[in-house]
Every structure is written in structure tokens, then in C-alpha cells.
Write an enzyme that holds these catalytic residues in place. Structure first.
Site, PDB file in Angstrom:
ATOM      1  N   LEU A  45       1.805 -10.027  -1.757  1.00 30.23           N
ATOM      2  CA  LEU A  45       1.933  -9.871  -0.310  1.00 30.23           C
ATOM      3  C   LEU A  45       1.728  -8.430   0.107  1.00 30.23           C
ATOM      4  O   LEU A  45       1.297  -8.135   1.202  1.00 30.23           O
ATOM      5  CB  LEU A  45       3.324 -10.318   0.156  1.00 30.23           C
ATOM      6  CG  LEU A  45       3.661 -11.792  -0.005  1.00 30.23           C
ATOM      7  CD1 LEU A  45       5.126 -12.026   0.276  1.00 30.23           C
ATOM      8  CD2 LEU A  45       2.801 -12.636   0.922  1.00 30.23           C
ATOM      9  N   GLY A  46       2.067  -7.531  -0.796  1.00 36.27           N
ATOM     10  CA  GLY A  46       1.915  -6.131  -0.425  1.00 36.27           C
ATOM     11  C   GLY A  46       2.617  -5.247  -1.417  1.00 36.27           C
ATOM     12  O   GLY A  46       3.164  -5.703  -2.427  1.00 36.27           O
TER      13      GLY A  46
ATOM     14  N   GLY B 119       5.451  -2.428  -1.651  1.00 36.36           N
ATOM     15  CA  GLY B 119       6.541  -1.750  -0.949  1.00 36.36           C
ATOM     16  C   GLY B 119       6.763  -0.381  -1.533  1.00 36.36           C
ATOM     17  O   GLY B 119       5.992   0.094  -2.371  1.00 36.36           O
ATOM     18  N   GLY B 120       7.790   0.259  -1.092  1.00 40.20           N
ATOM     19  CA  GLY B 120       8.094   1.593  -1.556  1.00 40.20           C
ATOM     20  C   GLY B 120       8.297   1.634  -3.060  1.00 40.20           C
ATOM     21  O   GLY B 120       7.982   2.613  -3.718  1.00 40.20           O
ATOM     22  N   PHE B 121       8.809   0.577  -3.612  1.00 39.05           N
ATOM     23  CA  PHE B 121       9.233   0.631  -5.005  1.00 39.05           C
ATOM     24  C   PHE B 121       8.519  -0.346  -5.901  1.00 39.05           C
ATOM     25  O   PHE B 121       8.901  -0.574  -7.025  1.00 39.05           O
ATOM     26  CB  PHE B 121      10.732   0.400  -5.094  1.00 39.05           C
ATOM     27  CG  PHE B 121      11.490   1.362  -4.238  1.00 39.05           C
ATOM     28  CD1 PHE B 121      11.553   2.699  -4.588  1.00 39.05           C
ATOM     29  CD2 PHE B 121      12.101   0.944  -3.074  1.00 39.05           C
ATOM     30  CE1 PHE B 121      12.231   3.599  -3.795  1.00 39.05           C
ATOM     31  CE2 PHE B 121      12.785   1.843  -2.284  1.00 39.05           C
ATOM     32  CZ  PHE B 121      12.855   3.177  -2.635  1.00 39.05           C
ATOM     33  N   GLY B 122       7.498  -0.974  -5.391  1.00 33.50           N
ATOM     34  CA  GLY B 122       6.789  -1.902  -6.239  1.00 33.50           C
ATOM     35  C   GLY B 122       6.155  -3.005  -5.415  1.00 33.50           C
ATOM     36  O   GLY B 122       6.241  -3.026  -4.186  1.00 33.50           O
TER      37      GLY B 122
ATOM     38  N   VAL C 103       5.250  -6.794  -3.877  1.00 30.32           N
ATOM     39  CA  VAL C 103       5.970  -7.958  -3.372  1.00 30.32           C
ATOM     40  C   VAL C 103       5.062  -9.172  -3.490  1.00 30.32           C
ATOM     41  O   VAL C 103       3.891  -9.117  -3.112  1.00 30.32           O
ATOM     42  CB  VAL C 103       6.396  -7.751  -1.908  1.00 30.32           C
ATOM     43  CG1 VAL C 103       7.190  -8.945  -1.417  1.00 30.32           C
ATOM     44  CG2 VAL C 103       7.213  -6.480  -1.757  1.00 30.32           C
TER      45      VAL C 103
ATOM     46  N   LYS D  61      10.384  -9.164  -4.974  1.00 30.39           N
ATOM     47  CA  LYS D  61      10.086  -7.735  -5.027  1.00 30.39           C
ATOM     48  C   LYS D  61      10.205  -7.310  -6.477  1.00 30.39           C
ATOM     49  O   LYS D  61      11.282  -7.356  -7.061  1.00 30.39           O
ATOM     50  CB  LYS D  61      11.084  -6.992  -4.145  1.00 30.39           C
ATOM     51  CG  LYS D  61      10.857  -5.507  -4.073  1.00 30.39           C
ATOM     52  CD  LYS D  61      11.689  -4.938  -2.943  1.00 30.39           C
ATOM     53  CE  LYS D  61      11.795  -3.436  -3.042  1.00 30.39           C
ATOM     54  NZ  LYS D  61      12.714  -2.897  -2.052  1.00 30.39           N
TER      55      LYS D  61
ATOM     56  N   ASP E  57      15.749   3.980   6.052  1.00 29.80           N
ATOM     57  CA  ASP E  57      14.291   3.839   5.970  1.00 29.80           C
ATOM     58  C   ASP E  57      13.810   2.761   6.918  1.00 29.80           C
ATOM     59  O   ASP E  57      13.090   1.845   6.546  1.00 29.80           O
ATOM     60  CB  ASP E  57      13.862   3.542   4.531  1.00 29.80           C
ATOM     61  CG  ASP E  57      12.377   3.822   4.312  1.00 29.80           C
ATOM     62  OD1 ASP E  57      11.821   3.337   3.316  1.00 29.80           O
ATOM     63  OD2 ASP E  57      11.771   4.506   5.157  1.00 29.80           O
TER      64      ASP E  57
END
Ligand SMILES: *[C@@H]1O[C@H](CO)[C@@H](O)[C@H](O)[C@H]1NC(C)=O
Ligand SMILES: *[C@@H]1O[C@H](CO)[C@@H](O)[C@H](O)[C@H]1NC(C)=O
Ligand SMILES: *[C@@H]1O[C@H](CO)[C@@H](O)[C@H](O)[C@H]1NC(C)=O
Ligand SMILES: *[C@@H]1O[C@H](CO)[C@@H](O)[C@H](O)[C@H]1NC(C)=O
Ligand SMILES: *[C@@H]1O[C@H](CO)[C@@H](O)[C@H](O)[C@H]1NC(C)=O
Ligand SMILES: *[C@@H]1O[C@H](CO)[C@@H](O)[C@H](O)[C@H]1NC(C)=O
Ligand SMILES: *[C@@H]1O[C@H](CO)[C@@H](O)[C@H](O)[C@H]1NC(C)=O
Ligand SMILES: *[C@@H]1O[C@H](CO)[C@@H](O)[C@H](O)[C@H]1NC(C)=O
Ligand SMILES: *[C@@H]1O[C@H](CO)[C@@H](O)[C@H](O)[C@H]1NC(C)=O
Ligand SMILES: *[C@@H]1O[C@H](CO)[C@@H](O)[C@H](O)[C@H]1NC(C)=O
Ligand SMILES: *[C@@H]1O[C@H](CO)[C@@H](O)[C@H](O)[C@H]1NC(C)=O
Ligand SMILES: CC(=O)N[C@H]1CO[C@H](CO)[C@@H](O)[C@@H]1O
Length: 820
Positions: A509-510, A512-515, A517, A531, A628
Site C-alpha cells: 500500500l505504501g 511509511g516512516g518505518f517500513g 505497509v 505495517k 507526527d
């Protein structure tokens, strides 16, 4: 007024004003009417101190006319009492008349009475007068003074949805008159809604809030200082309060400490009892406190002999010595069936003992008995003698006097961090070890174990989790410490791998900041979002466990829901509910998608984010700063309702600790407040800043980050402020939704957003004010120039960027290095 106007057709404007003013002065001086006098729709009477006004009004979005009392001097006409709640008058022809019998009769002018203060017409009175007192009480008296024996009728005996100073919230035990609050049906309709908040006199009296006949909330019994279930009720700068309970009456009341700063208690249309306090003309009413603050306030959430603690996960536990009646439903979060004793009582033999529980809200007292002159020791004896007695407590915690005894099941207990009280629960003797069974001691043991568990947590969650997994299917740390035991479902790596089609690129899906999704579908058909934290992710174990801990404890309509987690050797994953409509940025920053979010939907989203953030900041009891907040972190559900996600950076803050300093500046440029980006200082006000940026982005349809107005190099914030100051805020609105806007909502949103992005954190409102301001309930202060007004933010990095970052802001170059 029109009469006067027509008398002086040729008069100049100045004369007109003088005439009108004179007219007003004379009409305002009236605070009463006498027999055979009346009040027409265009007339009012005003209390002598001008605080309250009685007359006809229409709720917003309605033409119906109601007779009511509202604040005149302050509060832009907040209505506190309504007479004909169920019988609106269709035209502006209403008339309120006082009869010679001392009865107030309201009609539409020609028809029969739609409301009257009494049905039985007694003999004519000598000199009846209807008067609006300074307290806001409309009384009918017969005689020159308003002493009680002269009063024939008073509005303070017939409450609407508002409790004012001087009202008695409770019962006259001699006449049976029970004065209670009943909600409006909606903000547009004062007719009685389904919610009532009423003193219940059975057993030891307590206030009970119902939806129809269903109990939603209970204040708990009065314990000498406050209601047992309302620990927030403490001495405060706004009002004093008390509880009267004698042979003739039982009621709660409050007194203002400063009569120019009123406060009122309201049962709102959603069934929440809220107290508002007046600040000043610019800030208006603020929400001061709320009877119901979290899930544990829901009546009997944990069933009989269960206890609720909002800091625990799950919230519900059985009292010590009790086990769930239905383990299956208990484990899936349906606690309503409650608990039963592990060991039956040996009652007739009189061998039972009592276990003390501290820091709690006393159970439902509708099945209780009490006596004020019996000591606690005698109380225990009385309880032991009767087999249906299940527990006892003192009546007055100030001196430990009095005796309160429960019969049957103990229902609706919760635990508080502060201001809770003690109860002694009857147990089989074998369950109570005289040395260890005392729960005060148990508490101490728990704290030590809890501390140990936290250290363990820091040392290696992975180890604990994996170890736990073999035994039970839960993800948590340190079983010994109930406070840290999350009991979130733990997913196998293989389950998630197959649900996400081996983490295929199609399912991604995309990032994110940490990995990454991924979207996944479980075997049972449920859609999930996974996630998967990258190995190199900066979200280390600490952040990861933070996120798990925080989200697991939070449940709110505007927060994304965590379903479980997965921790295996090198993998850390979070499993969320899947939200099909992606995140907000996919809509507002995309030309083709932008039209799908018309103004109405955008305003709903702005409001939803505000409510979610308010919950994080204030209501969740954990008090969390998100740190955030950005468009990417606002997910949309099927109906495009917003849900805040990503609490990886969240931090709780205690009651006092509203600001903290961090050397690790994280977050996303464009949304960070100046004091956070530059000095690493964060507080709730940093979230408020981000919220302001987000609102401007929603209105404008472009990102703040990288925004530089071609004419003047202003940021989005600077640009918005300049337009606002020039009186052209509407030019900020996204072209693609211009057709759909509601001018006043757009203006208000921009105005509130500009207040949120003020340079100085002190100038930014808090979230509860933001919610109120968005709701249009108060006038707004003028915004000063925002923080980051004209800077060119040159850095394109974000939270996953390099370790060394530089931004130039206001011709100032700041660099900060993340500590190792
Ligand atoms: C009063 O209201 C009714 C219903 O809304 C309407 O039919 C009627 O014409 C009105 N009468 C006057 C005098 O305005
Ligand atoms: C007053 O109410 C009566 C009966 O409810 C109705 O017939 C009449 O038209 C109303 N008059 C006005 C002015 O609304
Ligand atoms: C007047 O009578 C009506 C119907 O009989 C009743 O519903 C209402 O409560 C009564 N009002 C008062 C003030 O007693
Ligand atoms: C109140 O009751 C109504 C009808 O029984 C129900 O639809 C509604 O959801 C309830 N509201 C709350 C807050 O419990
Ligand atoms: C009950 O308390 C109220 C308020 O303190 C007082 O006015 C009233 O006289 C008391 N009644 C009795 C019977 O003690
Ligand atoms: C009462 O409130 C008013 C207005 O908020 C304020 O000006 C005044 O100083 C207050 N009085 C006291 C005694 O605190
Ligand atoms: C309360 O207890 C006292 C002392 O035992 C007794 O005299 C009194 O009658 C009791 N009151 C009630 C209401 O039971
Ligand atoms: C025990 O208390 C209950 C409830 O008050 C009462 O109905 C019952 O008679 C009592 N039993 C005895 C033995 O006193
Ligand atoms: C909170 O702040 C107040 C006033 O600054 C202080 O008196 C109190 O001790 C503080 N409480 C804690 C728990 O730090
Ligand atoms: C805007 O910034 C650019 C590049 O920094 C600069 O060349 C230009 O002169 C600036 N324009 C204004 C109006 O300040
Ligand atoms: C615009 O919004 C305000 C406040 O929400 C509302 O009172 C008003 O009815 C709306 N106007 C339109 C035309 O929808
Ligand atoms: C605007 C938009 O994309 N709406 C979609 C949200 O999700 C539901 C369910 O998947 C779709 O039906 C909508 O079209």
C-alpha cells in the site's frame, strides 16, 4: 420598535438611534409581569443584574418558536431553560400570560395553551407576579418578597438540560419532586431527547444517567467529599459544590466562586454530562470537565464482580478471587457476563472473611443499605450476619464514619489512579490470606513486578514475546504485571505472509516512516493492513513497543484500530484494521481525487481529526502527544471519516508534565512547530501547530512543505495569514471544491488554523478550545503572524531521512544531530 419607527418616518438616523436606545432602556428595566400582563414574541424580560433574559427564541436551523431563558450579558444567548419543549409555536404570535390565579399560560395567540405552569386553577391570588430572578430562576410569587412560602411555582423545579448555580439537582423526599436533567433531542431541537440524568433514591442515593431506561453512567454515591465515581470533582477555581442529604431532601448543588465567571452543567444531545466555564468574550465557554471520560465509565462494562481499569489491557478484570463466567466471551472483549467466585462462601458458618480493595469507584448502590451512626467494625459484623451481604464500606471518607452495605452482585466497579476509595468484599476464608491477601500489599507487589517488567521490556521484548507465545497466544510482556499485559492477538509470521501474498508488490500500500505497509486478507476474509518494520528502520524496539502499548490502549472512532502484532526473530509487524479509502494526502494533494472530497466532507474530516486529537490529548487518560500528525497519517474509512494513525512517536505526559525536551527531533518537516524543530521542545502545543498546518493544507489542497509563493516566497502559513489579513481568505480555497464551500465554515477553519500555527506555543489554543471554536460556539481572537512565516524550508528530508539535517528558517541555519 417598529411602532416607534413608523411614528418618526422623517427623522434622521441619529434621532432614531436615540429613540431606539430609550425604548431599549425602558424595556430592559422590566424583570417581572403581574396578573393579566403578558409577554409577546418580540418582547423579553431581563433579570435585574442583566445576566439572564426570558423570551421567545428559535434554535438554529429552525423556525419554531420556544419560550426560554438564556444568558444575556455573556455567552451569546446560550439557552438554559425551555418551557414549551414539546410544543413549539409555529408563528411569531406566541404570548405568555400570567393569570390572576398565578398561572403562567403560553399560547400561540389564538389557540389553546401549549404550555402552562400548572393545570389546577386554584382561587385568584391577591397580587401574583412572575419574575426573572438574578439566578435565572423564573418564579411566580404571591406577595412582595421571593421568600419560599410566597413562591407558587419556579422554573428551578423543572430543569431542562442545564444545571445552574442555585438549582437543586435531586429530590424533595417529602413531596417526591425529582429535579433532573433531560437532554435536547438535537442542538436544533429542545424537545426532550432520550437521555436523562437523575438522582436515584434507592439504596444510598447516586446520580444515574440513562438512555431511555438503559443505564449508561452512574456517579456513584456521595462519599463526603465527592461522588465516588467522579474523582475529578475536586476544589477548583470555578465553583464550590456540595451534597445535601437529610430527612427532607437529597440533592447536589454548586456555587460560583466569581459570579462574573459563570459555569453550567449540561446533559448534551449525545448523553454526556459536561461542565462548561465562561472565560471571556473572546474565548467564550470552554469545556471544563466531563462526567464520562473513557470506556470504564460505561455502566457495568465489566459485569458483576468485574473491575475496569483504563490503563490495563484488557480494561476489564475479575476482582481477585473471581473468574470470568464465560471465558470465551471474556477473551473476545465481551465482559458483560461478569465473574463468579472461585471458592463458594461458607456463609451460614460465619467463617467468611473480607478482602480490601483500594482506589476504586464504589459499586452500584441501588441494592445497598446504610446507616450513618454505625462504625466500620459494626458494619462488618452486620454484613457477616446476613448471607446475601457481599461487601461493605464507610459512608464518609473524611472521618471513616458510617456504614454502607451491599447485597447481591457488585456491579460497575472501576479503579482510579487517584481519589478512589476502599471497599471490603466478602470472600471464602481460604481466599483471604491474612498476611498476603490484603490487596494493598498486593498492589505493592504489583508495582515492584511492574517496574521489573519495564526493565525487562527495555532489555528485550522480543525474547519475552517469543517465550510467551509458546504458552498462550498473546502479545505482551511480563505476565506478572497486569498493567503491561496487552493481550493483543499475536499473529504468526506465516499467517501474515500468506495473507499478504508473501508481501507481494501488488499488496503493497505504501511506505511509511518505518517500513512498508501491505494489504492482507486473513483466512476468515477480514481485510487487514500490515505495517512491516524494515530492519534498518529507525523505529527500534522501543518505538515499536511504544506504538503497540499506546494503540492497544486507545479506542476511539477517530483513531485507527490495532488488531494485533507479530514479533519473530527479525520481524516486527503491526496488524491494523484495513481502511479502503487510503490516506488523506491521496485525496487533497491529487488534482483528480480532490473533487471527491467536497467542502462538507473536508469539514467533517477537520472536525474528526480535532476530536481524535482531543481524545489523545485529554480524554484517553493516558494523555498522548502524537508528534507526527500529517496528511499521510490520517486514514479514511468507508464513509470517509478520518482516523488518526501512526503513534510510533507518541509520548504520554503526566498531568503536570505538559512539555518535554527531546534531543531526538523526529517528525516531518512542514508540520513541525518552530520550538520543536529548533529546540526539540515538544508539548501538546506542537501537535496543535501540526493540526493547524493540516487544516490549511485541507483547505488549500497543497502541501506546506515545499510551498513557496512565487510572488513573495511565503510559506503556506504566511500566505494564508496574508490573505486572511487582507480580508480575502476565500482565495485560499482549493479551486476544485470552490463550488461546494460554506463560507462561514471555511472562514472559521482558516481562522482556527491560523491560531493553531502561532509562533509562540502560548498563543495557540488547546484542543478542546479548537473543537469548540470549530463548532462555532465562540468568537475568535485575532491571529498574529504564524511561526515559519516566510522561511524557505530548504530541506527535503523527512523522518526517515539522513541522520544529519539542516533547515534554514528565518535566515537562521539550525542543525541538529541525532544522538547515538
Ligand atoms: C402560522 O403558521 C401556520 C403553519 O406554519 C401557517 O399555515 C399560518 O399561515 C401561519 N399564520 C400566520 C398568521 O402567520
Ligand atoms: C394557533 O393554534 C391553533 C390550533 O393549534 C391554530 O388553529 C391556529 O391557526 C394557530 N394560530 C396561529 C396564529 O398560529
Ligand atoms: C397537566 O396535565 C397534563 C395532562 O393531563 C399532564 O401531562 C401535565 O403533566 C400536567 N401539567 C402539570 C404542570 O401538572
Ligand atoms: C440510545 O438508545 C437509542 C435507542 O434505543 C439507540 O439507538 C442509541 O444508540 C442509544 N445511544 C447511546 C449513546 O447509547
Ligand atoms: C436539610 O438540609 C437543608 C439544607 O442544608 C436545610 O435547609 C433543611 O432544613 C434540612 N432539613 C432537615 C429536615 O434537616
Ligand atoms: C471575577 O471575574 C471577573 C471577570 O472574569 C474578573 O474581572 C474579576 O477580577 C474576578 N473577581 C475575583 C474576585 O476574582
Ligand atoms: C442506625 O443505627 C443506630 C445505632 O445502631 C440506630 O439507633 C438507628 O436506628 C439506625 N438507623 C436506621 C435508619 O436504621
Ligand atoms: C439479609 O438482607 C436482605 C436484604 O436486605 C434481607 O431481605 C434479608 O431478610 C436479610 N436476611 C437476614 C437473615 O437478615
Ligand atoms: C503539579 O504542579 C503543581 C503546581 O505547579 C504542584 O504544586 C504539584 O506538586 C505538581 N504535582 C506533581 C505531581 O508534580
Ligand atoms: C525568492 O527566493 C528566490 C530563491 O531563494 C530568490 O531568488 C528570490 O529573489 C526570492 N523572491 C522574493 C520576492 O523574495
Ligand atoms: C454553513 O455552516 C454553518 C455552521 O456549520 C451552518 O450553521 C449553516 O447552516 C451552513 N450554511 C449552509 C448554507 O449550509
Ligand atoms: C471516494 C472514494 O474513494 N470512496 C470509496 C471509499 O471506499 C468505498 C468502499 O471501498 C468505495 O465504495 C468508495 O468508492
Amino acid at each position: 420598535m417598529f411602532f416607534i419607527l413608523s411614528l418618526v418616518p422623517g427623522a434622521s438616523m441619529g434621532w432614531l438611534l436615540i429613540l431606539l436606545t430609550l425604548f431599549r432602556v425602558t424595556s430592559c428595566a422590566v424583570n417581572s409581569i403581574s396578573a393579566d400582563q403578558s409577554i409577546r414574541d418580540d418582547e423579553t424580560i431581563v433579570s435585574a443584574n442583566e445576566m439572564f433574559e426570558l423570551g421567545f427564541f428559535s434554535p438554529r436551523n429552525s423556525w419554531d418558536r420556544f419560550l426560554g431563558i438564556w444568558y444575556k450579558k455573556i455567552g451569546s444567548g446560550t439557552v438554559v431553560w425551555v418551557a414549551n419543549r414539546q410544543a413549539p409555536i409555529a408563528n411569531s404570535t406566541g404570548v405568555l400570560k400570567l393569570t390572576t390565579e398565578g398561572i403562567l399560560i403560553l399560547s400561540n395567540g389564538t389557540g389553546p395553551a401549549v404550555w402552562s405552569s400548572s393545570n389546577s386553577s386554584g382561587p385568584p391570588k391577591s397580587s401574583p407576579v412572575a419574575q426573572l430572578l438574578d439566578s435565572g430562576n423564573l418564579i411566580v410569587r404571591d406577595g412582595s418578597s421571593d421568600s419560599p412560602e410566597n413562591i407558587l411555582w419556579q422554573s428551578f423545579d423543572h430543569l431542562s438540560n442545564t444545571l445552574l448555580e442555585g438549582m437543586k439537582f435531586g429530590m424533595n423526599l417529602q413531596t417526591g419532586l425529582n429535579r433532573y436533567l433531560s437532554s435536547w433531542k438535537s442542538p436544533d431541537d429542545p424537545s426532550p431527547g432520550t437521555f436523562t440524568y437523575k438522582l436515584d433514591p434507592s439504596g444510598f442515593p447516586q446520580l444515574i444517567l440513562r438512555n431511555g431506561s438503559v443505564v449508561l453512567y452512574r456517579s456513584g454515591p456521595w462519599n463526603g467529599l465527592r461522588f465516588s465515581g467522579f474523582p475529578q470533582l475536586t476544589p477548583n477555581p470555578v465553583y464550590k459544590f456540595g451534597f445535601v442529604f437529610n430527612q427532607s431532601e437529597v440533592y447536589y448543588y454548586f456555587e460560583l466562586l466569581n459570579s462574573s465567571s459563570p459555569s453550567r452543567l449540561v446533559l448534551n444531545e449525545k448523553g454526556i454530562a459536561e461542565r462548561f466555564a465562561w472565560t471571556d468574550q473572546s474565548r467564550g465557554w470552554i469545556l471544563y470537565s466531563s462526567a464520562q471520560t473513557d470506556d470504564c465509565d460505561t455502566y457495568a462494562l465489566c459485569g458483576a464482580f468485574g473491575t475496569c481499569n483504563i490503563a490495563n489491557s484488557p480494561k476489564c478484570q475479575c476482582l481477585k478471587g473471581f473468574v470470568p463466567k464465560s471465558l470465551n466471551s471474556w477473551q473476545v472483549g465481551d465482559w458483560s457476563r461478569g465473574c463468579f467466585r472461585s471458592t463458594e462462601l461458607a456463609c451460614p458458618e460465619g467463617k467468611d472473611k473480607f478482602m480490601k480493595h483500594s482506589g476504586i469507584k464504589l459499586p452500584d448502590t441501588r441494592s445497598s443499605w446504610f446507616n450513618r451512626s454505625i462504625s466500620l467494625a459494626e458494619c462488618k459484623k452486620i454484613c457477616l450476619k446476613n448471607c446475601s451481604c457481599t461487601g461493605y464500606a464507610t459512608l464518609d471518607i473524611r472521618d471513616g464514619s458510617g456504614c454502607l452495605i451491599w447485597y447481591g452482585e457488585l456491579i460497575d466497579i472501576r479503579e482510579f489512579n487517584a481519589n478512589g476509595q476502599e471497599i471490603y468484599v466478602r470472600m471464602a476464608a481460604s481466599e483471604v490470606d491474612d498476611n498476603l491477601g490484603n490487596s494493598g500489599l498486593r498492589r505493592r507487589v504489583e508495582i515492584i513486578v511492574g517496574a521489573a517488567a519495564s526493565i525487562l521490556l527495555l532489555l528485550g521484548v522480543t525474547y519475552v514475546c517469543i517465550k510467551r507465545k509458546r504458552g498462550e497466544n498473546f502479545c505482551g510482556y511480563g505476565r506478572e504485571s497486569p498493567n503491561e499485559d496487552l493481550e493483543l492477538p499475536l499473529f504468526d509470521f506465516s499467517t501474515i505472509a500468506s495473507a499478504t501474498n508473501q508481501f507481494s508488490i501488488q499488496n503493497k500500500l505504501g511506505e511509511g516512516g518505518f517500513g512498508a505497509v501491505y494489504k492482507g486478507i486473513l483466512k476468515n476474509g477480514q481485510e487487514i493492513a500490515v505495517k512491516r518494520l524494515s530492519e534498518t528502520s529507525r523505529q527500534g524496539l522501543i518505538e515499536f513497543t511504544n506504538e503497540v502499548t499506546y494503540i492497544a490502549k486507545l479506542q476511539h472512532r477517530n483513531l485507527v484500530k490495532l488488531l494485533g502484532c507479530c514479533i519473530e526473530v527479525d520481524e516486527k509487524m503491526l496488524v491494523y484494521e484495513f481502511l479502503p479509502n487510503k490516506s488523506l494526502d491521496c485525496f487533497i494533494f491529487d488534482q483528480r481525487q480532490a473533487v471527491l472530497l467536497d467542502w462538507n466532507k473536508r469539514f467533517v474530516i477537520i472536525h474528526g481529526i480535532a476530536i481524535g486529537l482531543l481524545y489523545l490529548h485529554r480524554d484517553s487518560r493516558l494523555r498522548i502527544i502524537h508528534r507526527d500528525l500529517k496528511a499521510e497519517n490520517i486514514l479514511l474509512d468507508n464513509e470517509l471519516n478520518p482516523k488518526i494513525s501512526d503513534f510510533g512517536l507518541a509520548r504520554t505526559f503526566g498531568g503536570n508534565e505538559t512539555e518535554a525536551n527531546t534531543r531526538r527531533v523526529m517528525g516531518t518537516y512542514g508540520y513541525m512547530s518552530p520550538e520543536y524543530a529548533i529546540h526539540g521542545l515538544y508539548s501538546v502545543k506542537s501537535d496543535i501547530f501540526s493540526f493547524g498546518v493540516l487544516v490549511l493544507e485541507i483547505v488549500h489542497g497543497r502541501r506546506n512543505r515545499g510551498f513557496s509563493h512565487p510572488d513573495n516566497n511565503l510559506t503556506l502559513l504566511g500566505h494564508a495569514w496574508t490573505l486572511f489579513k487582507k480580508g480575502r481568505p476565500i482565495e485560499l480555497i482549493d479551486e476544485s471544491i470552490k463550488q461546494t464551500i460554506n463560507f462561514s465554515e471555511v472562514l472559521r477553519s482558516i481562522h482556527v488554523a491560523l491560531l493553531c500555527v502561532q509562533h509562540n506555543p502560548r498563543d495557540r489554543p488547546d484542543m478542546s478550545s479548537v473543537v469548540m471554536m470549530l463548532g462555532g460556539e465562540s468568537s475568535l481572537p485575532e491571529p498574529k503572524p504564524p511561526g515559519f512565516f516566510s522561511d524557505v524550508i530548504s530541506l527535503e528530508g523527512n523522518s526517515s531521512g539522513s541522520k544529519h539535517a539542516e533547515i534554514s528558517a528565518n535566515e537562521l541555519t539550525i542543525s541538529f544531530v541525532e544522538p547515538r
